[in-house]
Design a protein around this motif. Structure first.
Motif, mmCIF file in Angstrom:
data_model
loop_
_atom_site.group_PDB
_atom_site.id
_atom_site.type_symbol
_atom_site.label_atom_id
_atom_site.label_comp_id
_atom_site.label_asym_id
_atom_site.label_seq_id
_atom_site.Cartn_x
_atom_site.Cartn_y
_atom_site.Cartn_z
ATOM 1 N N GLN A 98 0.744 -1.344 0.031
ATOM 2 C CA GLN A 98 -0.128 -0.036 0.001
ATOM 3 C C GLN A 98 0.884 1.119 -0.005
ATOM 4 O O GLN A 98 1.570 1.373 0.872
ATOM 5 N N LEU A 99 0.827 2.044 -0.934
ATOM 6 C CA LEU A 99 1.612 3.213 -1.141
ATOM 7 C C LEU A 99 1.229 4.044 0.111
ATOM 8 O O LEU A 99 2.212 4.831 0.471
ATOM 9 N N SER A 100 0.094 4.198 0.511
ATOM 10 C CA SER A 100 -0.187 5.090 1.845
ATOM 11 C C SER A 100 0.476 4.872 2.873
ATOM 12 O O SER A 100 0.815 5.828 3.570
ATOM 13 N N LEU A 101 0.727 3.677 3.121
ATOM 14 C CA LEU A 101 1.445 3.080 4.202
ATOM 15 C C LEU A 101 2.861 3.441 4.091
ATOM 16 O O LEU A 101 3.388 3.956 4.917
ATOM 17 N N ASN A 102 3.472 3.079 3.116
ATOM 18 C CA ASN A 102 4.824 3.538 2.671
ATOM 19 C C ASN A 102 5.229 4.947 2.794
ATOM 20 O O ASN A 102 6.420 5.232 3.396
ATOM 21 N N MET A 103 4.152 5.550 2.251
ATOM 22 C CA MET A 103 4.592 7.146 2.432
ATOM 23 C C MET A 103 4.288 7.580 3.863
ATOM 24 O O MET A 103 5.046 8.687 4.373
ATOM 25 N N ALA A 104 3.450 7.010 4.492
ATOM 26 C CA ALA A 104 3.475 7.568 6.068
ATOM 27 C C ALA A 104 4.670 7.053 6.990
ATOM 28 O O ALA A 104 4.931 7.751 7.890
ATOM 29 N N PHE A 105 5.550 6.022 6.223
ATOM 30 C CA PHE A 105 6.837 5.834 6.833
ATOM 31 C C PHE A 105 7.511 6.886 6.092
ATOM 32 O O PHE A 105 8.595 7.517 7.169
ATOM 33 N N ALA A 106 7.867 7.253 4.993
ATOM 34 C CA ALA A 106 8.710 7.913 4.401
ATOM 35 C C ALA A 106 8.730 9.428 4.653
ATOM 36 O O ALA A 106 9.693 10.059 4.863
ATOM 37 N N VAL A 107 7.492 10.075 4.388
ATOM 38 C CA VAL A 107 7.485 11.404 4.807
ATOM 39 C C VAL A 107 7.844 12.036 5.896
ATOM 40 O O VAL A 107 8.689 12.848 6.123
ATOM 41 N N PRO A 108 7.439 11.593 7.092
ATOM 42 C CA PRO A 108 7.718 11.895 8.406
ATOM 43 C C PRO A 108 9.443 11.902 8.764
ATOM 44 O O PRO A 108 9.785 12.654 9.365
ATOM 45 N N GLU A 146 17.452 21.022 -8.037
ATOM 46 C CA GLU A 146 17.762 20.671 -6.646
ATOM 47 C C GLU A 146 16.566 20.632 -5.595
ATOM 48 O O GLU A 146 16.383 19.803 -4.874
ATOM 49 N N THR A 147 15.671 21.578 -5.730
ATOM 50 C CA THR A 147 14.540 21.530 -5.029
ATOM 51 C C THR A 147 13.404 20.661 -5.049
ATOM 52 O O THR A 147 13.030 19.908 -4.219
ATOM 53 N N ILE A 148 13.331 20.377 -6.296
ATOM 54 C CA ILE A 148 12.549 19.434 -6.849
ATOM 55 C C ILE A 148 12.902 17.910 -6.421
ATOM 56 O O ILE A 148 12.292 16.990 -5.828
ATOM 57 N N SER A 149 14.157 17.621 -6.698
ATOM 58 C CA SER A 149 15.035 16.527 -6.357
ATOM 59 C C SER A 149 14.814 16.080 -4.696
ATOM 60 O O SER A 149 14.562 15.134 -4.313
ATOM 61 N N LEU A 150 14.911 17.343 -3.869
ATOM 62 C CA LEU A 150 14.795 17.364 -2.513
ATOM 63 C C LEU A 150 13.249 16.691 -2.029
ATOM 64 O O LEU A 150 13.073 15.887 -1.199
ATOM 65 N N PHE A 151 12.527 17.323 -2.554
ATOM 66 C CA PHE A 151 11.004 16.991 -2.222
ATOM 67 C C PHE A 151 10.422 15.661 -2.836
ATOM 68 O O PHE A 151 9.299 15.322 -2.383
ATOM 69 N N ILE A 152 11.077 15.420 -3.981
ATOM 70 C CA ILE A 152 10.529 13.948 -4.593
ATOM 71 C C ILE A 152 11.382 12.767 -3.819
ATOM 72 O O ILE A 152 11.000 11.837 -4.119
ATOM 73 N N ARG A 153 12.026 12.937 -2.688
ATOM 74 C CA ARG A 153 12.891 12.200 -2.158
ATOM 75 C C ARG A 153 11.979 11.001 -1.583
ATOM 76 O O ARG A 153 11.818 10.015 -1.318
ATOM 77 N N PRO A 154 10.875 11.526 -0.549
ATOM 78 C CA PRO A 154 9.958 10.429 0.097
ATOM 79 C C PRO A 154 9.015 9.903 -0.844
ATOM 80 O O PRO A 154 8.833 8.575 -0.585
ATOM 81 N N LEU A 155 8.736 10.619 -2.026
ATOM 82 C CA LEU A 155 7.795 9.649 -3.014
ATOM 83 C C LEU A 155 8.647 8.522 -3.565
ATOM 84 O O LEU A 155 8.109 7.682 -3.760
ATOM 85 N N ALA A 156 9.940 9.215 -3.873
ATOM 86 C CA ALA A 156 10.818 7.798 -4.342
ATOM 87 C C ALA A 156 10.842 6.718 -3.410
ATOM 88 O O ALA A 156 10.849 5.575 -3.588
ATOM 89 N N LEU A 157 11.146 7.116 -2.145
ATOM 90 C CA LEU A 157 11.110 5.969 -1.088
ATOM 91 C C LEU A 157 9.622 5.218 -1.250
ATOM 92 O O LEU A 157 9.837 3.747 -1.177
ATOM 93 N N GLY A 158 8.816 5.742 -1.083
ATOM 94 C CA GLY A 158 7.354 5.046 -1.013
ATOM 95 C C GLY A 158 7.179 4.204 -2.303
ATOM 96 O O GLY A 158 6.630 3.140 -2.268
ATOM 97 N N VAL A 159 7.282 4.794 -3.327
ATOM 98 C CA VAL A 159 6.993 4.104 -4.615
ATOM 99 C C VAL A 159 8.266 3.114 -4.966
ATOM 100 O O VAL A 159 7.666 1.753 -5.524
#
Length: 227
Positions: A98-108, A146-159
């Motif tokens: 579930q992407l929602s669970l992985n994002m809940a781990f990655a984003v915080p 670089e700002t986009i790459s910084l904010f895309i990190r949690p999405l990359a982790l979860g996906v």
């Protein structure tokens, strides 16, 4: 047929109550607990050796400020490995698909590393947005990139975690279905397909462990940049 393949990724319910809470609580019951004796048994000792090796591998190149995260990342590593491995058992549910669970781990956790960097060393943290020696004309573009790459990190982790586990589960189900359908018509081909299914299951076990390790390793690298 397509819907039946993806039914395995739906959160199961019992009497209208989602069972994902039970799936998330189960891994902690499976770990071996040290006893009251001076000498632990082999399983507890092997578990402790694995934990010590992992902590040393992750935190040896990191400064002392990041060592406070050892217990958190070690717990996350064991939690993800157990969830991924339990999801390979028949008639089970894998919460980490579930992407929602992985994002809940990655984003915080990613946000915590960014906040630590901005609080402790803001100049160094902001310096990652602009590499040294950049031509003046490229400064605005590189800052945006670089700002986009910084904010895309949690999405990359979860996906990454979701996609790898989902793809492996789908492939296993497709090959298992093919072996079941081919067995009455072509038994020899079905046997070869079953051997392929067994090898793929071994590969999926390795993927389940490696993806949990990669998830925590990338978090430790993000932390290393900000401590």
């Amino acid at each position: 047929m397509t819907l039946s393949l993806f039914d395995q990724f739906m959160s199961p319910t019992l009497l209208g109550v989602p069972l994902i809470g039970l799936a998330l609580a189960l891994p902690w019951v499976l770990f071996f607990q040290p006893g009251a004796r001076w000498m632990n048994n082999r399983l507890v000792t092997l578990q402790a050796v694995f934990m010590n090796w992992f902590v040393k591998q992750i935190f040896q190149p990191m400064s002392l400020g990041g060592h406070k995260w050892a217990a958190l990342l070690m717990s996350l590593m064991l939690f993800l490995i157990t969830l991924n491995m339990l999801g390979l058992l028949p008639y089970t549910f894998t919460p980490t698909t579930q992407l929602s669970l992985n994002m809940a781990f990655a984003v915080p956790l990613w946000l915590a590393t960014v906040i630590i960097g901005m609080r402790n060393q803001p100049t160094h943290a902001l310096g990652h947005l602009l590499p040294e020696g950049t031509p003046t004309a490229l400064i605005p573009v590189l800052i945006v990139i670089e700002t986009i790459s910084l904010f895309i990190r949690p999405l990359a982790l979860g996906v990454r975690l979701t996609a790898n586990l989902t793809a492996g589960h789908l492939l296993i189900q497709l090959i298992a279905t093919a072996a079941f359908v081919l067995f009455p018509m072509m038994p020899s081909v079905a046997i070869l397909t079953s051997i392929l299914l067994f090898l793929l299951t071994l590969l999926e076990i390795a993927v389940a462990m490696i993806q949990a390790y990669v998830f925590v390793l990338l978090l430790s690298l993000y932390l290393q940049e900000n401590v």
